[in-house]
Design an enzyme around this catalytic site. Structure first.
Site, PDB file in Angstrom:
ATOM      1  N   GLU A  32     -12.469   0.180  -9.838  1.00 13.31           N
ATOM      2  CA  GLU A  32     -12.078  -0.779 -10.889  1.00 13.31           C
ATOM      3  C   GLU A  32     -13.054  -0.836 -12.061  1.00 13.31           C
ATOM      4  OE1 GLU A  32     -10.145  -1.625  -7.114  1.00 13.31           O
ATOM      5  OE2 GLU A  32     -12.292  -1.607  -7.632  1.00 13.31           O
ATOM      6  N   GLU A  75       0.817  -1.212   0.000  1.00 11.56           N
ATOM      7  CA  GLU A  75       0.000   0.000   0.000  1.00 11.56           C
ATOM      8  C   GLU A  75       0.850   1.262   0.000  1.00 11.56           C
ATOM      9  OE1 GLU A  75      -3.065   0.034  -0.536  1.00 11.56           O
ATOM     10  OE2 GLU A  75      -3.887  -1.897   0.058  1.00 11.56           O
ATOM     11  N   THR A 103      -1.339   0.695 -10.342  1.00 17.38           N
ATOM     12  CA  THR A 103      -2.603   0.113  -9.881  1.00 17.38           C
ATOM     13  C   THR A 103      -3.408   1.071  -9.012  1.00 17.38           C
ATOM     14  OG1 THR A 103      -3.562  -1.934  -8.983  1.00 17.38           O
ATOM     15  CG2 THR A 103      -1.725  -0.956  -7.750  1.00 17.38           C
ATOM     16  N   ASP A 144      -4.509  -9.778  -7.634  1.00 17.38           N
ATOM     17  CA  ASP A 144      -4.925  -8.945  -8.769  1.00 17.38           C
ATOM     18  C   ASP A 144      -3.809  -8.242  -9.532  1.00 17.38           C
ATOM     19  OD1 ASP A 144      -4.513  -7.453  -6.483  1.00 17.38           O
ATOM     20  OD2 ASP A 144      -6.362  -6.311  -6.603  1.00 17.38           O
ATOM     21  N   ARG A 175       0.462   3.798  -3.195  1.00 19.21           N
ATOM     22  CA  ARG A 175      -0.186   5.076  -2.890  1.00 19.21           C
ATOM     23  C   ARG A 175       0.837   6.209  -2.758  1.00 19.21           C
ATOM     24  NH1 ARG A 175      -5.745   3.847   0.247  1.00 19.21           N
ATOM     25  NH2 ARG A 175      -5.823   1.589   0.009  1.00 19.21           N
TER      26      ARG A 175
END
Length: 572
Positions: free
Chosen positions: A476, A178, A563, A313, A182
């Site tokens: 998404e 993360e 992503t 994913d 981010r």
């Protein structure tokens, strides 16, 4: 004679100049000139953190075995549709402004009630610490501010970001995945767009901290970067970690190496790619990697579940994106993508059983697979998370010349749009089940008896359950709808997106901003969960805004998204 000597002197001067250029040229300068320190007149000033991670001696130092490619990038086929005679009409302008207004409302409330906190609680107005206390929403939204033309707000936020102190935190560990997607991704993208050197310096500082996660006996990182363990040299890779975690750091670390000229970041993530390449055909479902991997042992066989949703994913998402970011100079990413997608199409992509009048586009969804000793169970349960797969198929189809994959991607994107429209709120659940058709190749005929047996009463025909009925402001679905619009130029996808946006506004708005809701299946007022993750401003509203922007705004032929929807410049 004098003229001849002048020619000789001129010749040697040119040779000397070329030699100096060659000697002092950074190794990757044909593609990415390295940054310089912040200029004295720069608008944003970099402030170093109170602890410098480059002073920590690594217990398991690595000799570099991977270097960035230095040759000219390959010429990929165009990703974007050629929008001939595009007109930014009044309706589209109004919709673009509506998205920006939603962003500005949320941003102003974050600034007033939760400045420098990770998140705003959009109902109570409190600030939350969810990702180390390093202003996740602020950093995540930097590039959105720039793209929307909110440059004064960008300057204010970027000034604060450039002064973040990674040592100033109440947590003992950082979530490696993360924090990378981010914070590191947000800083790199903001630098790519604005050119503000202080942001790259802050990204480099963070990259040096995150690089310490690779200081393990086999150079595979764990899920958490524990600060004390990192300083003591006692870290070790996990034996049951989500496959997406170490395998979804590659885009950000590679971009950091490209911009700084420091190959250590690229080398670190390339070792994870080595593991993926070596093990791809040895899992229980050869061609795919399972949800969980023992990165300590480098083995896959203890796990039987396979998915493109949570846990795995972005491992798959980053394969075609890494091929693009490296300019096609590293062929193994295309090879791995092709092999994985063959298995995905065979075992995970499925057609839902829907009445023909409700399914003019022959939509698709992505489920899971579970390998047993004597068979493979195909589980027709989908997730909002897995809606990104539409865009992934489209991107791989475009750059690797697989037109049938673009078609698959569009059908998945349309499936996600259909799922939004299927519920009273106009929003898709977090996790839901569908009644599966028997074959991908044969016509899918409505079977009332099967529906009576497997379908869910109270839900639209096609659904078997809404197991997790929350909507948490996820991006998404609009991500794939946006990408397929830019790839195909089909204007009706903009109408799909607009209906989705209107539903998000109607069902999630609060006095301050927008909130996750508890149940998309309810009629009437929804229960707000007082949560607005940073990805709402970083991804969801960015994709909606770009959907109604002219196609040259963040062109897919100039940028590749990480992503977390942070655009990185593609090599030229």
């Amino acid at each position: 004679m004098i003229q001849g000597r002048r020619i000789v002197r001129t010749f040697f001067a040119v040779v000397l100049f070329l030699l100096v250029v060659a000697l002092f040229r950074p190794f990757d300068s044909p593609i990415h000139p390295p940054p310089q320190p912040s200029r004295p007149d720069a608008k944003i000033r970099f402030k170093p953190s109170s602890f410098d991670w480059t002073t920590v001696r690594q217990r398991y130092p690595a000799k570099l075995i991977h270097s960035l490619p230095t040759s000219s990038p390959k010429q990929f086929p165009p990703v974007q549709h050629h929008f001939r005679d595009y007109t930014h009409d009044a309706t589209t302008v109004k919709r673009q402004e509506a998205v920006r207004n939603a962003f500005e409302k949320s941003w102003k409330s974050y600034r007033k009630h939760a400045w420098l906190r990770d998140e705003l609680a959009p109902v109570s107005g409190e600030g939350k610490t969810t990702f180390g206390g390093w202003a996740a929403t602020l950093v995540d939204a930097l590039d959105t501010l720039w793209i929307m033309g909110l440059h004064d707000e960008f300057l204010s936020a970027a000034t604060a970001a450039a002064q973040l102190d990674w040592a100033d935190t109440t947590v003992t560990s950082a979530n490696l995945f993360e924090t990378t997607i981010r914070h590191l991704g947000g800083l790199l993208s903001a630098y790519d767009l604005s050119g503000e050197r202080a942001l790259l310096e802050k990204a480099t500082e963070l990259g040096n901290m995150l690089y310490m996660a690779f200081d393990t006996p086999n150079r595979m990182p764990g899920f958490w970067l524990n600060f004390k363990d990192a300083k003591r040299g006692t870290q070790i890779a996990g034996t049951n970690d989500p496959s997406a975690c170490p395998a979804s750091l590659s885009l950000e670390f590679t971009r950091l190496s490209q911009l700084t000229g420091d190959p250590k970041f690229y080398d670190a993530v390339s070792r994870v790619t080595d593991l993926l390449e070596r093990t791809q055909s040895s899992s229980k479902l050869p061609g795919m990697w399972p949800k969980l991997i023992s990165f300590r042992e480098g083995t896959l066989n203890h796990e039987s579940g396979f998915t493109l949703g949570a846990l795995a994913d972005s491992l798959y998402e980053y394969l075609p994106k890494m091929a693009i970011l490296l300019g096609g100079q590293e062929p193994r990413y295309e090879k791995m993508h092709r092999a994985a997608m063959e298995v995905v199409v065979e075992h995970l992509v499925f057609r839902p059983m829907i009445p023909a009048e409700d399914n003019p586009h022959d939509i698709l969804f992505v489920g899971d697979a579970f390998v047993r000793s004597d068979k493979i169970d195909h589980v027709p349960e989908s997730q909002h998370l897995s809606c990104f797969v539409g865009g992934m198929f489209g991107l791989g189809g475009k750059v690797f010349n697989l037109p049938e994959h673009v078609d698959i991607g569009e059908r998945i994107a349309r499936g996600c749009g259909w799922a939004y429209d299927a519920f009273p709120t106009g929003l898709m659940p977090e996790i839901f089940g569908l009644v599966r058709c028997g074959s991908m190749k044969e016509p899918c005929v409505w079977d009332e008896e099967k529906w009576e047996k497997e379908g869910a009463r109270g839900l639209k025909k096609g659904f078997s359950n809404a197991r997790d009925p929350r909507y948490i402001l996820r991006p998404e679905a609009i991500e794939s709808v946006f990408l397929l619009y830019r790839m195909t130029g089909k204007e009706e996808l903009r109408e799909v997106a607009w209906h989705m946006f209107e539903s998000v506004m109607k069902s999630t708005e609060t006095k301050l901003a927008y909130s996750a809701i508890a149940d998309v299946t309810v009629k009437g007022e929804t229960r707000r969960l007082d949560s607005m993750e940073s990805f709402f401003l970083a991804e969801t509203l960015k994709y909606f805004y770009l959907m109604f922007s002219p196609p040259d705004v963040i062109s897919l032929d100039e940028f590749v998204f990480n992503t977390e929807a942070h655009p990185f410049r593609r090599p030229k």
